[in-house]
Write an enzyme that holds these catalytic residues in place. Structure first.
Site, mmCIF file in Angstrom:
data_model
loop_
_atom_site.group_PDB
_atom_site.id
_atom_site.type_symbol
_atom_site.label_atom_id
_atom_site.label_comp_id
_atom_site.label_asym_id
_atom_site.label_seq_id
_atom_site.Cartn_x
_atom_site.Cartn_y
_atom_site.Cartn_z
ATOM 1 N N CYS A 82 -21.598 73.572 30.499
ATOM 2 C CA CYS A 82 -21.182 73.580 31.900
ATOM 3 C C CYS A 82 -20.876 75.011 32.362
ATOM 4 C CB CYS A 82 -19.994 72.635 32.105
ATOM 5 S SG CYS A 82 -19.687 72.237 33.849
ATOM 6 N N HIS A 185 -22.283 67.726 30.145
ATOM 7 C CA HIS A 185 -21.254 67.675 29.100
ATOM 8 C C HIS A 185 -21.705 66.756 27.968
ATOM 9 C CE1 HIS A 185 -17.907 69.750 31.175
ATOM 10 N NE2 HIS A 185 -18.509 69.314 32.264
ATOM 11 N N GLU A 187 -20.277 66.230 25.190
ATOM 12 C CA GLU A 187 -19.110 65.549 24.616
ATOM 13 C C GLU A 187 -18.697 64.313 25.420
ATOM 14 O OE1 GLU A 187 -17.204 68.260 27.673
ATOM 15 O OE2 GLU A 187 -18.982 68.249 26.401
#
Length: 204
Positions: A82, A185, A187
């Site tokens: 990001c 993202h 994650e």
């Protein structure tokens, strides 16, 4: 066993990145750090990012991390997430104009269409425009989670390995030598995101 340094500059939920990396690499050491020496000694570096680019650059300068990030970019596998993608560029429109790290030639621009909801938030497809080891076992046009109001525009399109459409097609993943950086993202992107992190920790 290897050591993975996760750059912690005091902004954003970097702990979620650490937890995801610990899940995919349970035998490795994943360290949240703002210590330049720890970053220098690490085998891999992850630069996660949320928040404003101006504040982030100030935090990096305050913690004497700018030179270390540039060195890591050249010497070891590096994953930008990001804001960790946007900071690699020369200049961003954010905060009335912010200079980046100038590692990747290009700019960061804000989504401008009045028809788009800003920020671009939620799940969207990523078109793998080039093959890369970090796309291993991830289907083309898989969906990843994003939260951002700005997008990168590389001068050299050869570095672009992934694109996404939100009003127009924009760069959502780049790769240069040992560097892979994404606008989304991983994650927060469930199984495909974890697969990308798995690919990163074994990438040589």
């Amino acid at each position: 066993m290897q050591q993975i340094a996760i750059v912690d500059y005091g902004m954003g939920n970097v702990r979620s990145v650490q937890k995801a990396l610990e899940y995919v690499a349970p035998n490795d050491t994943c360290i949240l750090t703002k210590d330049p020496q720890v970053i220098r000694d690490a085998d891999r570096v992850v630069f996660p990012g949320q928040g404003a680019m101006g504040s982030c650059m100030s935090a990096l300068e305050l913690n004497s991390l700018i030179d270390e990030i540039k060195l890591s970019f050249k010497s070891k596998p590096f994953l930008g997430i990001c804001l960790g993608l946007q900071l690699l560029f020369d200049y961003s429109e954010e905060n009335q104009g912010t200079k980046g790290l100038s590692i990747v030639p290009g700019t960061v621009e804000k989504f401008k269409s009045n028809e788009l909801k800003i920020p671009h938030m939620g799940w969207n497809n990523v078109d793998q425009v080039k093959e890369h080891p970090l796309w291993h076992n991830i289907d083309n046009n898989s969906r990843f989670y994003s939260v951002h109001s700005y997008f990168v525009k590389p001068i050299d399109s050869n570095c672009i390995v992934g694109t996404t459409n939100y009003g127009h097609t924009f760069t959502s993943a780049i790769a240069i030598d040992k560097v892979f950086a994404v606008q989304f993202h991983p994650e927060k992107s469930q199984s495909d995101g974890l697969q990308l992190l798995t690919n990163f920790v074994s990438w040589s």
